[in-house]
Write a protein that holds these residues in place. Structure first.
Motif, PDB file in Angstrom:
ATOM      1  N   ARG A  61       0.713  -1.236  -0.162  1.00 14.06           N
ATOM      2  CA  ARG A  61       0.069   0.046   0.084  1.00 14.06           C
ATOM      3  C   ARG A  61       0.819   1.222  -0.117  1.00 14.06           C
ATOM      4  N   LYS A  62       0.777   1.989  -0.887  1.00  9.13           N
ATOM      5  CA  LYS A  62       1.950   2.867  -1.334  1.00  9.13           C
ATOM      6  C   LYS A  62       1.562   4.268  -0.135  1.00  9.13           C
ATOM      7  N   ASP A  63       0.328   4.270   0.325  1.00  4.72           N
ATOM      8  CA  ASP A  63       0.148   5.220   1.391  1.00  4.72           C
ATOM      9  C   ASP A  63       0.644   4.764   2.919  1.00  4.72           C
ATOM     10  N   VAL A  64       1.336   3.482   2.711  1.00  2.67           N
ATOM     11  CA  VAL A  64       1.624   3.037   4.072  1.00  2.67           C
ATOM     12  C   VAL A  64       3.198   2.862   4.307  1.00  2.67           C
ATOM     13  N   MET A  65       3.518   3.586   5.450  1.00  2.42           N
ATOM     14  CA  MET A  65       5.132   3.407   5.392  1.00  2.42           C
ATOM     15  C   MET A  65       5.214   1.938   5.962  1.00  2.42           C
ATOM     16  N   ALA A  66       6.330   1.315   5.114  1.00  2.70           N
ATOM     17  CA  ALA A  66       6.627  -0.067   5.787  1.00  2.70           C
ATOM     18  C   ALA A  66       8.010   0.013   6.323  1.00  2.70           C
ATOM     19  N   VAL A  67       8.105  -0.548   7.648  1.00  2.00           N
ATOM     20  CA  VAL A  67       9.393  -0.527   8.171  1.00  2.00           C
ATOM     21  C   VAL A  67       9.906  -1.706   8.650  1.00  2.00           C
ATOM     22  N   ILE A  68      11.455  -2.019   8.173  1.00  2.00           N
ATOM     23  CA  ILE A  68      12.249  -3.341   8.709  1.00  2.00           C
ATOM     24  C   ILE A  68      12.769  -2.648   9.981  1.00  2.00           C
ATOM     25  N   GLY A  69      12.460  -3.181  11.108  1.00  2.00           N
ATOM     26  CA  GLY A  69      12.932  -2.847  12.285  1.00  2.00           C
ATOM     27  C   GLY A  69      14.382  -3.577  12.710  1.00  2.00           C
ATOM     28  N   ASN A  70      14.734  -3.105  13.834  1.00  2.00           N
ATOM     29  CA  ASN A  70      16.228  -3.452  14.323  1.00  2.00           C
ATOM     30  C   ASN A  70      16.377  -4.802  14.694  1.00  2.00           C
ATOM     31  N   GLY A  71      15.136  -5.528  15.046  1.00  2.00           N
ATOM     32  CA  GLY A  71      15.163  -6.750  15.467  1.00  2.00           C
ATOM     33  C   GLY A  71      15.034  -7.776  14.539  1.00  2.00           C
ATOM     34  N   MET A  72      15.103  -7.587  13.359  1.00  2.00           N
ATOM     35  CA  MET A  72      15.047  -8.476  12.118  1.00  2.00           C
ATOM     36  C   MET A  72      16.709  -8.920  11.941  1.00  2.00           C
ATOM     37  N   VAL A  73      16.829  -9.576  11.087  1.00  2.00           N
ATOM     38  CA  VAL A  73      18.319  -9.947  10.294  1.00  2.00           C
ATOM     39  C   VAL A  73      17.685  -9.737   8.757  1.00  2.00           C
ATOM     40  N   LEU A  74      18.746  -8.894   8.335  1.00  2.00           N
ATOM     41  CA  LEU A  74      18.209  -8.597   6.944  1.00  2.00           C
ATOM     42  C   LEU A  74      19.084  -9.196   5.894  1.00  2.00           C
ATOM     43  N   ASP A  75      18.798 -10.007   4.681  1.00  2.00           N
ATOM     44  CA  ASP A  75      19.502 -10.552   3.865  1.00  2.00           C
ATOM     45  C   ASP A  75      19.175  -9.606   2.621  1.00  2.00           C
ATOM     46  N   LEU A  76      20.239  -8.926   2.153  1.00  2.00           N
ATOM     47  CA  LEU A  76      20.138  -7.940   1.185  1.00  2.00           C
ATOM     48  C   LEU A  76      19.903  -8.414  -0.210  1.00  2.00           C
ATOM     49  N   ASP A  77      20.436  -9.518  -0.330  1.00  2.00           N
ATOM     50  CA  ASP A  77      20.285 -10.269  -1.779  1.00  2.00           C
ATOM     51  C   ASP A  77      18.967 -10.371  -1.892  1.00  2.00           C
ATOM     52  N   ARG A  78      18.180 -11.166  -0.701  1.00  2.00           N
ATOM     53  CA  ARG A  78      16.802 -11.484  -0.916  1.00  2.00           C
ATOM     54  C   ARG A  78      16.179 -10.383  -0.872  1.00  2.00           C
ATOM     55  N   LEU A  79      16.447  -9.398  -0.268  1.00  2.00           N
ATOM     56  CA  LEU A  79      15.682  -7.952  -0.302  1.00  2.00           C
ATOM     57  C   LEU A  79      15.459  -7.285  -1.574  1.00  2.00           C
ATOM     58  N   GLU A  80      16.759  -7.468  -2.398  1.00  2.00           N
ATOM     59  CA  GLU A  80      16.991  -7.087  -3.839  1.00  2.00           C
ATOM     60  C   GLU A  80      15.808  -7.822  -4.578  1.00  2.00           C
ATOM     61  N   GLU A  81      15.696  -9.415  -4.548  1.00  2.00           N
ATOM     62  CA  GLU A  81      15.035 -10.041  -5.210  1.00  2.00           C
ATOM     63  C   GLU A  81      13.482  -9.715  -5.005  1.00  2.00           C
ATOM     64  N   GLU A  82      13.075  -9.471  -3.921  1.00  2.00           N
ATOM     65  CA  GLU A  82      11.691  -9.161  -3.208  1.00  2.00           C
ATOM     66  C   GLU A  82      11.286  -7.882  -3.850  1.00  2.00           C
ATOM     67  N   LEU A  83      12.080  -6.789  -3.835  1.00  2.00           N
ATOM     68  CA  LEU A  83      11.577  -5.466  -4.341  1.00  2.00           C
ATOM     69  C   LEU A  83      11.506  -5.542  -6.106  1.00  2.00           C
ATOM     70  N   GLU A  84      12.465  -6.343  -6.550  1.00  2.00           N
ATOM     71  CA  GLU A  84      12.299  -6.335  -7.983  1.00  2.00           C
ATOM     72  C   GLU A  84      11.012  -7.152  -8.491  1.00  2.00           C
ATOM     73  N   ALA A  85      10.903  -7.911  -7.541  1.00  2.00           N
ATOM     74  CA  ALA A  85       9.515  -8.918  -7.948  1.00  2.00           C
ATOM     75  C   ALA A  85       8.212  -7.815  -7.754  1.00  2.00           C
ATOM     76  N   LEU A  86       8.202  -7.079  -6.673  1.00  2.00           N
ATOM     77  CA  LEU A  86       7.190  -6.104  -6.666  1.00  2.00           C
ATOM     78  C   LEU A  86       7.002  -5.220  -7.866  1.00  2.00           C
ATOM     79  N   LYS A  87       8.278  -4.637  -8.174  1.00  2.00           N
ATOM     80  CA  LYS A  87       8.290  -3.498  -9.309  1.00  2.00           C
ATOM     81  C   LYS A  87       7.867  -3.951 -10.657  1.00  2.00           C
ATOM     82  N   GLU A  88       7.974  -5.398 -10.839  1.00  2.00           N
ATOM     83  CA  GLU A  88       7.263  -5.919 -11.922  1.00  2.00           C
ATOM     84  C   GLU A  88       5.733  -6.028 -12.027  1.00  2.00           C
ATOM     85  N   LYS A  89       5.323  -6.026 -10.660  1.00  2.00           N
ATOM     86  CA  LYS A  89       3.794  -6.006 -10.564  1.00  2.00           C
ATOM     87  C   LYS A  89       3.313  -4.521 -10.130  1.00  2.00           C
ATOM     88  N   GLY A  90       4.189  -3.510 -10.639  1.00  2.00           N
ATOM     89  CA  GLY A  90       3.792  -2.012 -10.294  1.00  2.00           C
ATOM     90  C   GLY A  90       3.852  -1.473  -8.934  1.00  2.00           C
TER      91      GLY A  90
END
Length: 433
Positions: A61-90
């Motif tokens: 939802r473009k009007d909602v701020m999405a936050v990755i908090g400090n308690g997560m562990v973040l795989d940046l390679d996976r994040l890239e894949e996920e964001l690219e897949a979303l961009k393909e869907k607009g």
């Protein structure tokens, strides 16, 4: 109700993605506070299906701020894949914010995850192999690399100079060669730092400012209570605190900031991987639940183990999380079963136990104490049309099933889900955004 938490009340896979997306319609901010790419949320919007692993559901939802908090562990390679897949869907993903304190999953974490699991032999925990446990272990042993480090080359180099020799020695002890090219790794991490610099901030300040301003803030949990590192079926658990208590450390807010806590409960029980599961079914009904419920992991694709609803587990989750209501999901999967069994207690060595034991050997001996309820017909009417009539339009025996659960756990069923779509939902809550 400016703040709301969504917590899995079983072993994960309860349908949190759909419920979080449903409730996010009134949210200004959705915060993911624990876990990593070992989690998976499936969300259906119209005919489009989204599989999220790292990103908070609010990203859709473009009007909602999405936050990755400090308690997560973040795989940046996976994040890239996920964001690219979303961009393909607009979906742009421009509404994403990332904590400067979140720990980063690095290639050696994934290697060590697999090596440690293999070293356990027949006593495997059943990890996803995504490097989650080793990354959390580094965080606790003060050997982690954090997102903010990627914005400071000198700091990043000094941290890796300290950490890499330790990891190489550990890997060697497990018979593995990390084969890490230090300069290539640094270059890649610095590139990620530049790419995401505009998203990186002290998200604790961001979240608390939003709460003070009266914004609607939702905290989104991953996995479930029974996979909590402290209160789950240890050692067959994940490496973070999946309960509501994890919100405070994982998002950087005080306990008083969390006002409503919605527990997500599947109308039956599933779990993925190894570990005790008292109500597990090894019969045709278990196969029916697997097939009709589409019970395959969003992240791993593994078939989930299926069983009857376990209210010992749900009461455990109610107490630990301070649940104010529950969202009951996948009721439609039980359609057509002539009778339903609900576990209300365990019998362990001849003793009736109503509270969930901490010793997994006791759980392996536990025999479920069942109550049998009548099932309901496999209705043919479209569930979206059924939901339009509200709770009273549901089959009588389904309503009795809901009432039985409410009475046993002492918490109201505020939301009922009978399908994947947003419009296949009945909302009975008194307090809403």
């Amino acid at each position: 109700m400016p703040t709301l938490a969504i917590i899995g009340a079983q072993w994960g896979d309860e349908g949190k993605g759909k419920i979080t997306d449903y409730l996010a319609e009134g949210a200004d901010m959705v915060v993911r506070y624990q876990g990593g790419a070992n989690a998976g949320h499936t969300i259906k919007i119209g005919e489009e299906v989204f599989a999220l692993h790292l990103l908070p559901s609010g990203i859709l939802r473009k009007d909602v701020m999405a936050v990755i908090g400090n308690g997560m562990v973040l795989d940046l390679d996976r994040l890239e894949e996920e964001l690219e897949a979303l961009k393909e869907k607009g979906i742009s993903g421009e509404n994403l914010k990332i904590s400067d304190r979140v720990n980063i999953v690095l290639p050696y974490h994934r290697t060590l995850d697999g090596a440690q699991e293999r070293s356990r032999g027949a006593k495997v925990v059943g990890t996803t192999g995504r490097g989650i446990g080793p990354c959390y272990a580094d965080k606790i042993s003060r050997e982690g690399i954090r997102m903010g480090d990627l914005l400071d080359e000198e700091l990043l180099r000094s941290r890796l100079d300290l950490v890499l020799p330790i990891k190489e020695r550990f890997a060697a002890s497990l018979g593995e060669n990390l084969d890490i090219h230090r300069e290539k790794l640094i270059a890649k991490l610095l590139e990620y730092g530049k790419k995401y610099e505009a998203c990186v901030c002290d998200t604790s300040v961001l979240i608390n400012d939003a709460i003070k301003a009266g914004k609607n803030v939702m905290f989104e949990g991953a996995q479930g209570t029974m996979l909590d590192i402290d209160y789950g079926t240890y050692p067959y658990v994940t490496s973070s605190n999946c309960t509501s208590a994890g919100i405070c450390t994982g998002a950087g807010v005080p306990p008083s900031a969390v006002q409503e806590v919605v527990g997500i409960v599947k109308a039956y029980t599933t779990r993925v991987g190894a570990g005790p599961f008292v109500t597990e079914l090894h019969d045709d009904i278990g196969e029916t639940l697997l097939k009709n419920g589409g019970e395959f992991g969003t992240t791993t694709g593994r078939a989930r183990r299926c069983g009857w609803l376990d209210l010992v587990v749900v009461r455990h989750a109610v107490r630990l999380n301070g649940l104010t209501s529950i969202a009951l999901t996948k009721l439609d999967v039980l359609n057509g079963l002539s009778e339903l069994k609900v576990c209300t207690a365990y019998e362990i060595d001849g003793e009736i136990v109503r509270n969930f034991p901490g010793n997994y050997r006791q759980l392996e001996k536990a025999v479920p104490v069942y109550e049998t309820l009548a099932g309901w017909d496999n209705w043919t009417e479209k569930t979206s049309k059924l939901c339009a009539g509200g709770f009273e339009a549901l089959p009588t025996k389904m309503k009795e099933y809901v009432a039985y659960i409410e009475k046993d756990i002492g918490v109201p069923v505020g939301i009922i889900s009978v399908g994947k779509g947003r419009n296949e939902t009945i909302d009975r809550r008194q307090n809403k955004w």
